[in-house]
Design a protein around this motif. Sequence first.
Motif, PDB file in Angstrom:
ATOM      1  N   GLU A  81      -1.825   1.229 -16.691  1.00 11.20           N
ATOM      2  CA  GLU A  81      -1.910  -0.147 -16.210  1.00 11.20           C
ATOM      3  C   GLU A  81      -0.736  -0.420 -15.268  1.00 11.20           C
ATOM      4  O   GLU A  81       0.342   0.147 -15.446  1.00 11.20           O
ATOM      5  CB  GLU A  81      -1.793  -1.085 -17.414  1.00 11.20           C
ATOM      6  N   GLU A  89      -1.888   8.125 -11.992  1.00 13.69           N
ATOM      7  CA  GLU A  89      -2.886   7.559 -12.916  1.00 13.69           C
ATOM      8  C   GLU A  89      -2.260   6.784 -14.078  1.00 13.69           C
ATOM      9  O   GLU A  89      -2.469   7.117 -15.252  1.00 13.69           O
ATOM     10  CB  GLU A  89      -3.803   8.667 -13.437  1.00 13.69           C
ATOM     11  N   ASP A  94       0.834  -1.209   0.000  1.00 14.11           N
ATOM     12  CA  ASP A  94       0.000   0.000   0.000  1.00 14.11           C
ATOM     13  C   ASP A  94       0.865   1.255   0.000  1.00 14.11           C
ATOM     14  O   ASP A  94       0.576   2.222  -0.705  1.00 14.11           O
ATOM     15  CB  ASP A  94      -0.906   0.048   1.235  1.00 14.11           C
ATOM     16  N   VAL A 130      -0.433   5.333  -7.769  1.00  9.63           N
ATOM     17  CA  VAL A 130      -1.812   5.438  -8.242  1.00  9.63           C
ATOM     18  C   VAL A 130      -2.160   6.897  -8.556  1.00  9.63           C
ATOM     19  O   VAL A 130      -2.872   7.196  -9.513  1.00  9.63           O
ATOM     20  CB  VAL A 130      -2.775   4.837  -7.181  1.00  9.63           C
ATOM     21  N   GLU A 188      -6.561  -7.049  -6.198  1.00  5.09           N
ATOM     22  CA  GLU A 188      -7.903  -7.014  -6.804  1.00  5.09           C
ATOM     23  C   GLU A 188      -8.979  -6.595  -5.798  1.00  5.09           C
ATOM     24  O   GLU A 188      -9.937  -5.924  -6.153  1.00  5.09           O
ATOM     25  CB  GLU A 188      -8.228  -8.380  -7.415  1.00  5.09           C
ATOM     26  N   ASN A 189      -8.798  -6.966  -4.537  1.00  2.20           N
ATOM     27  CA  ASN A 189      -9.808  -6.615  -3.536  1.00  2.20           C
ATOM     28  C   ASN A 189      -9.673  -5.196  -2.999  1.00  2.20           C
ATOM     29  O   ASN A 189     -10.611  -4.673  -2.405  1.00  2.20           O
ATOM     30  CB  ASN A 189      -9.746  -7.574  -2.338  1.00  2.20           C
ATOM     31  N   ASN A 190      -8.489  -4.602  -3.154  1.00  2.00           N
ATOM     32  CA  ASN A 190      -8.269  -3.312  -2.483  1.00  2.00           C
ATOM     33  C   ASN A 190      -8.001  -2.135  -3.404  1.00  2.00           C
ATOM     34  O   ASN A 190      -7.956  -1.002  -2.945  1.00  2.00           O
ATOM     35  CB  ASN A 190      -7.115  -3.435  -1.486  1.00  2.00           C
ATOM     36  N   PHE A 191      -7.784  -2.389  -4.678  1.00  3.68           N
ATOM     37  CA  PHE A 191      -7.488  -1.281  -5.587  1.00  3.68           C
ATOM     38  C   PHE A 191      -8.337  -1.416  -6.841  1.00  3.68           C
ATOM     39  O   PHE A 191      -8.761  -2.521  -7.203  1.00  3.68           O
ATOM     40  CB  PHE A 191      -6.004  -1.285  -5.974  1.00  3.68           C
ATOM     41  N   SER A 192      -8.547  -0.270  -7.513  1.00  5.49           N
ATOM     42  CA  SER A 192      -9.433  -0.337  -8.682  1.00  5.49           C
ATOM     43  C   SER A 192      -8.706  -0.021  -9.986  1.00  5.49           C
ATOM     44  O   SER A 192      -9.321   0.030 -11.038  1.00  5.49           O
ATOM     45  CB  SER A 192     -10.603   0.632  -8.491  1.00  5.49           C
ATOM     46  N   PHE A 193      -7.378   0.200  -9.928  1.00  8.82           N
ATOM     47  CA  PHE A 193      -6.659   0.483 -11.178  1.00  8.82           C
ATOM     48  C   PHE A 193      -6.614  -0.770 -12.051  1.00  8.82           C
ATOM     49  O   PHE A 193      -6.856  -1.890 -11.574  1.00  8.82           O
ATOM     50  CB  PHE A 193      -5.247   1.004 -10.891  1.00  8.82           C
ATOM     51  N   LYS A 194      -6.278  -0.553 -13.336  1.00  5.09           N
ATOM     52  CA  LYS A 194      -6.156  -1.695 -14.236  1.00  5.09           C
ATOM     53  C   LYS A 194      -4.871  -2.456 -13.891  1.00  5.09           C
ATOM     54  O   LYS A 194      -3.779  -1.886 -13.955  1.00  5.09           O
ATOM     55  CB  LYS A 194      -6.114  -1.183 -15.676  1.00  5.09           C
TER      56      LYS A 194
END
Length: 324
Positions: free
Chosen positions: A48, A45, A35, A42, A65-71
């Motif tokens: 990927e 931006e 993190d 992050v 996958e459970n904690n972030f929304s970036f590609k």
Amino acid sequence: MKVIIPVAGVGTRLRPHTYSTPKPLLYVAGKPVLDHVLEPIVKLEPKEIIFVVGYLGDQIKEYVENNFSFKARFVHQKELLGLGFAVDLALREVNSGPVMVVLGDTIVKCDLKQFVNSGDYVLGLMPVDDPKRFGIAEIRDNRVVSLVEKPENPRSNLAIIGLYYFNDALNLKEALRILVKSGKKTRGEIQLTDAMEAMIMDGVAFAPFEVDQWLDCGKKETLLDTNRRLLHETGNSPRIEGSLVVPPVYIDPNAKITNSVIGPYVSIAKDTKIDNSIIKSSIIGENTSIENTVLDNSLVGDAVTIRGDKKSLNISGASEVDFT
Ligand code: G1P
């Protein structure tokens, strides 16, 4: 820009913790190492983020996958043949364009925007006391003139810290392809440092970029030191009735503290219970239970039970210690 984060390593120096948890997911100053690494990235931006996973890679994939929304994309590294090999694998998913490479345990304090704007090719550096342990850069006229991986006779004390920027991935792809095909290894591994040294020989100019702080998470002592340093920023230091909290600390809102003295420099993860204890300069994982205990300078994993009285521990998941 795309970002490549190699996180396949085994983390031997952090055993026993890394037997059950991959190094990037170890807890420090209120959250996993990863993190701390990802949050500033992050903000840039990126298009990927490509993770090169290996050892306990499924845990890392699930966590991201459970904690972030970036590609995010996950590339599996089966053979641990070195950092150059890992980055080469990731670059097969990239055609061209800007790429930043950040090692998964490299927590740095610097302005990342300024870093990527410092040149077409930029290398994060920091002076160190023990240059034989790192990739070392030699600088002349504000330009990197040579790079050597863990040299016997270092020409400078400027260490490669694990933060790299390439305005176009193509040069690096080519240098790595040649290196991997040749099978050339340094200290038994295919080195990213060697690929960049070949680029320099081909006339590519890397700009040196000295970061303000580099926080090592590689072994118990440095993880605890990083915890101490980061808590000044990320600590929450709540008031807890019946207990004394000495800042800076991070105590998860779902931890239960009774009749204890916590701090300074303590991180406590969620669902942990601490009763009648004194804890300072320590990291305590989640779902752990500690009672009637004095702890200092300790690293305690998840789901551990400790009862009794002792001063320093380095203990990992699902253990039970009873001193009574
Ligand atoms: C890697 C790099 C090295 C760099 C270091 C930073 O080495 O190869 O150039 O100085 O990371 O931590 P490793 O620590 O994987 O041996």
